[in-house]
Design a protein around this motif. Structure first.
Motif, PDB file in Angstrom:
ATOM      1  N   THR A  29      42.175  43.720  28.043  1.00 52.89           N
ATOM      2  CA  THR A  29      41.384  42.525  28.382  1.00 52.89           C
ATOM      3  C   THR A  29      40.036  42.499  27.681  1.00 52.89           C
ATOM      4  O   THR A  29      39.289  41.524  27.816  1.00 52.89           O
TER       5      THR A  29
ATOM      6  N   LYS B 100      47.816  38.300  28.560  1.00 50.00           N
ATOM      7  CA  LYS B 100      47.915  38.291  27.105  1.00 50.00           C
ATOM      8  C   LYS B 100      49.148  37.508  26.650  1.00 50.00           C
ATOM      9  O   LYS B 100      49.082  36.665  25.743  1.00 50.00           O
TER      10      LYS B 100
ATOM     11  N   ALA C 203      47.044  42.247  33.195  1.00 48.63           N
ATOM     12  CA  ALA C 203      46.430  42.074  31.881  1.00 48.63           C
ATOM     13  C   ALA C 203      47.486  41.762  30.831  1.00 48.63           C
ATOM     14  O   ALA C 203      47.312  40.884  29.972  1.00 48.63           O
TER      15      ALA C 203
ATOM     16  N   MET D 228      40.033  36.954  32.443  1.00 53.09           N
ATOM     17  CA  MET D 228      40.981  36.151  31.697  1.00 53.09           C
ATOM     18  C   MET D 228      41.554  35.102  32.640  1.00 53.09           C
ATOM     19  O   MET D 228      42.119  35.451  33.676  1.00 53.09           O
TER      20      MET D 228
END
Lengths: 322, 534
Positions: A138, A82, A78, A143
């Motif tokens: 998330t 990002k 995660a 994602m």
């Protein structure tokens, strides 16, 4: 007496026997299974699990356990997602993932060795913490990562796929550490009898700490490989990986009671075995509801064999006064 | 090295001189207020072997644990090679050249011989391979050490595959690897076969002639006479005899070990044993543990079981209570046969067992006094269709019992038991079982580590229980205690009953002889007898 010895020998070779029988059974059920391309595919598919299970082997050797590896994979993935979506480079994202593994491992190690909390509880708490943290990062949405990350999974160096390179590299280094360094050999002593090892002058606490750090790093690396193959972080990324990692190590002959086990061939064998079963079921077009049943049967069998062996050895070493 | 001029402290026989390797002077040590060592002074010359003998609990192990760095003395000094010696841990001791070979060996079965020898000092590659273990050098050095102890095994052999005798030799090799000047052997022959013993003795002589000193602790007095230059006899934490081996014979050692009677009080037992048998064991056997044990326990009787540590007394008790398996033989309680395994049905039929390991097996340390006391008899205090616990009735019963066992009034029934002294803890264990009104009570070392007052209280409860019609089995390392309390004493050695002494004819020497056994009679299981050259 001799019957027991024979049984023990059999239990010690059980990894190979299981491996061979799975290979043969699926080979008979579906000729496509033994196809060269499929076998290579199985190896590549098992890379991530094998790397995570290698770290797990270190922990299990000291009679500990690390339930947080799946959560570490998720948080690391995660975090990397990002970073990349915010425009950072691939290498920054990779370093970020490894750092997450390092921090989580260090926290585990600190809580286990300094505050003396049982490893099971510490890492269980870290499992929930990591899961929660990952979902927060998330926003519980899947994602998709940029192409460059997927390239990592599909490109080759000198004709060898990168996941396979990481797999063999990790295993080789881990095997060397366990078999050839004082640290490695002392881990076996700690697993056999931590108090006796401490009395013999082994740095028990520092070594135990290192073991959780190693497991955290391996989990992050396994996360990288897995992410590079999938290309996306879903809310279930890495879920229940801790159990397949423990199962892989134990199927490979590592004992949950500590002091016994090897990364090569042991854990590698276990990880590939689990992947073979999964792959075989897909090829056979088996009912998907069957998968968890079979996985649980494998985990159960792994632990059963380990307990049987432990019990047998304890009985053979029982103190005799006459 | 020039022998340093030393003012040698109080010596019994002014024989040792500046050549002394080790001088112990005025050592004192007590545990929880019980003195275990009192003003112990000993000296040991280079290359000499000191034989250390004494009964169980005489203080031999404590003394050696101080020497090996496991405990620290309360007062007194030690001097090693002319320099003060005060080890804080076992590593300190080995750094100064003292190796301690424990009765229970400290080897890792999952590692090879070589790895065990060099666990914290592996030979490493210097400049390449990242300082990993230099396997070749490890093998070579291990091989050399194994040759010195006469063990013909590959350095890579796993220790779990070795026999007890071979493991012992590996321990000695370990001592040699740290260049030990002094090796302490604590009961080195207990698990060895006759052949392995011979090998060990030959090796010990070689070490002696190469100038390594040793302390040899053993209950096999013949071996001690054979192996040592000097002998010291400990009794109740004091040195009661010390001198060159020539001055000692087995008889003298035994009488020194036994000594005079301790001024200890035992409550008088008014009721004589009746003829009714409450517990009968017939030919109990478990291979490797006990063999052919038969005895009867009568109503109103206190039956003692004595013997050295490792003679099988505790194992027998655990078999009687169903904690350990038993292959052959039968057990009857009040005429009814007992099942092979498990304590649960036995407790129901009226058997009680006080474990020698109070902390781990006798109590739930963090639970309250009340919960600990009620544990066994809880089911007797339920009522109503739902089987609800009758709290009030239980509380009053517990209070009465607390008074009956003499639990000091200050203790709160809801306080955790680990806050209490050893004596009060033991009273709670007793209370727990007495609440179940046992027909037979087996007590394994009931007075270990408790003060004199509590000891008397434990004795009183045992006598009362016997008077009330129960049978009591008392297992103890203290001969005094057995002779003071019992109507009859069975002496165990090597897992068998070797002798039986009856009340008016108690004889400490006869007891000790039976417990020590003639070393020739040593029976060994064939499975252990393997592997040693010649």
């Amino acid at each position: 007496m001799n019957g027991r010895r024979l049984l023990l020998m059999l239990l010690n070779q059980v990894s190979w026997l299981l491996f061979a029988s799975v290979l043969i059974v699926f080979g008979i059920l579906s000729p496509r299974f033994l196809d060269g391309a499929n076998l290579v595919n199985i190896l590549i598919q098992s890379s991530s699990l094998a790397i995570v299970a290698t770290g797990m082997t270190f922990v299990l050797l000291t009679a500990g356990v690390d339930l947080s590896v799946g959560a570490i994979m998720f948080v690391a993935a995660a975090f990397a997602g990002k970073l990349m979506l915010a425009g950072f480079s691939l290498s920054t994202a990779l370093i970020g993932m490894m750092s997450v593994g390092l921090v989580f491992g260090a926290v585990n190690g600190f809580l286990v060795t300094r505050l003396r909390i049982v490893a099971f509880i510490v890492t269980l708490a870290m499992l929930y913490l990591g899961r929660g943290l990952g979902l927060w990062i998330t926003q519980t949405r899947a994602m998709n990562l940029p192409e460059s990350f997927l390239h990592l999974g599909s490109s080759r160096i000198l004709g060898v796929p990168i996941p396979l390179l990481l797999f063999t590299g990790t295993v080789a280094v881990a095997h060397w550490i366990l078999a050839r360094t004082p640290f490695g050999r002392q881990l076996y002593a700690i697993g056999q009898d931590a108090e006796a090892a401490r009395k013999a002058g082994v740095h028990t606490r520092l070594w135990l700490f290192s073991v959780y750090v190693i497991s955290g790093l391996c989990a992050a690396l396994g996360g990288i490989v897995s992410l590079a193959q999938l290309g996306a972080v879903s809310p279930t990324f890495g879920q229940q990986r801790e159990f397949s990692a423990i199962a892989a190590a134990v199927l490979g002959g590592t004992s949950l009671f500590g002091g016994r086990g090897k990364v090569f061939p042991g854990t590698v064998l276990g990880a590939v075995l689990i992947q073979m079963v999964e792959n075989g079921l897909v090829i056979l077009n088996a009912n998907p509801y069957l998968y968890p049943l079979i996985t649980s049967a494998i985990i159960f069998m792994a632990v059963l064999i380990d307990c049987a062996r432990y019990e047998l050895m304890a009985r053979m070493n029982r103190r005799r006064i006459r | 090295m020039s022998p340093p001029a030393l003012s040698v402290p109080v010596q019994r026989k002014g024989e040792s001189s500046g050549e002394d390797l080790l001088i112990l002077s005025q050592l004192n040590k007590s545990f929880f207020g019980n003195p275990v060592l009192k003003d112990v002074s000993l000296a040991l010359g280079r290359g000499q072997t000191l034989g250390l003998v004494g009964e169980n609990g005489a203080g031999k192990s404590t003394l050696m644990n101080i020497l090996g760095g496991n405990f620290q003395a309360d007062s007194g000094t030690m001097t090693l090679m002319g320099k003060p010696y005060a080890p804080r841990n076992p590593q300190d001791a080995s750094a100064r050249g003292i190796a301690f070979i424990h009765q229970e060996l400290n080897l890792f079965g999952n590692l090879s011989i070589g790895e065990n020898l060099f666990l914290t000092a592996f030979p490493r590659h210097r400049f390449y391979w990242g300082g990993s273990i230099d396997r070749r050098s490890l093998r070579k050095r291990t091989q050399a050490l194994l040759e010195r102890v006469g063990l013909d095994l590959a350095p890579d052999t796993l220790v779990s595959q070795l026999s007890p005798g071979e493991r012992q030799l590996v321990e000695i090799a370990k001592a040699l690897s740290i260049d030990a000047q002094l090796i302490i052997f604590d009961e080195p022959t207990t698990s060895l076969t006759v052949r392995e013993c011979e090998h060990l003795f030959r090796l010990l002589r070689q070490l002696q002639s190469s100038g390594i000193a040793a302390v040899y602790i053993s209950h096999v007095l013949q071996d001690v006479l054979q192996m040592s230059n000097r002998i010291a006899v400990l009794r109740d934490g004091q040195v009661v005899g010390e001198g060159p081996t020539g001055n000692f014979k087995i008889d003298r050692m035994v009488s020194l070990m036994v000594g005079r009677n301790l001024s200890q009080f035992y409550p008088e037992k008014q009721v004589q044993p009746s003829r009714d048998v409450v517990l009968e064991a017939r030919r109990l056997s478990q291979s490797g543990i006990i063999a052919d044990i038969s005895f009867q326990l009568h109503r109103h009787e206190i039956l003692g079981i004595g013997g050295l540590m490792g003679s099988g007394r505790t194992e027998l008790a655990r078999i009687l209570f169903g904690l350990e398996p038993c292959e052959a033989g039968t057990l009857e309680l009040l005429g009814k046969p007992l099942r092979r395994h498990g304590p649960r049905s036995r407790i129901k039929q009226g058997l009680a067992f006080l474990s020698e390991n109070r902390r781990d097996e006798g109590l739930c340390p963090t639970a309250s006094i009340r919960d600990n006391m009620a544990l066994v008899s809880l089911e007797k205090h339920v009522g109503g269709p739902l089987g609800v616990l009758r709290q009030k009735r239980l509380d009053s019963v517990l209070k009465d019992m607390a008074k009956a066992v003499g639990l000091s009034a200050r203790s709160q029934m809801t306080g955790a038991v680990n806050q209490l002294s050893g004596g009060n803890q033991q009273k709670i264990v007793l209370a727990k079982w007495l609440l179940n009104a046992p027909a037979v009570f087996i007590l394994d070392e009931p007075t270990r580590g408790i003060d004199v007052g509590a000891k008397y209280e434990v004795y009183r409860l045992m006598v009362n229980l016997a008077a009330a019609g129960a049978g009591v089995i008392l297992i103890s390392s203290e001969v005094e205690e057995l002779m003071g309390m019992c109507d009859r004493i069975l002496v165990m050695a090597n897992g068998e009953i070797h002798d039986e002494l009856c009340r008016p004819h108690f004889d400490r020497e006869r007891f000790l002889r039976a417990a020590l056994m003639d070393p020739i009679q040593r029976v060994t299981s064939p499975s252990v007898d393997k592997g040693l050259p010649r």
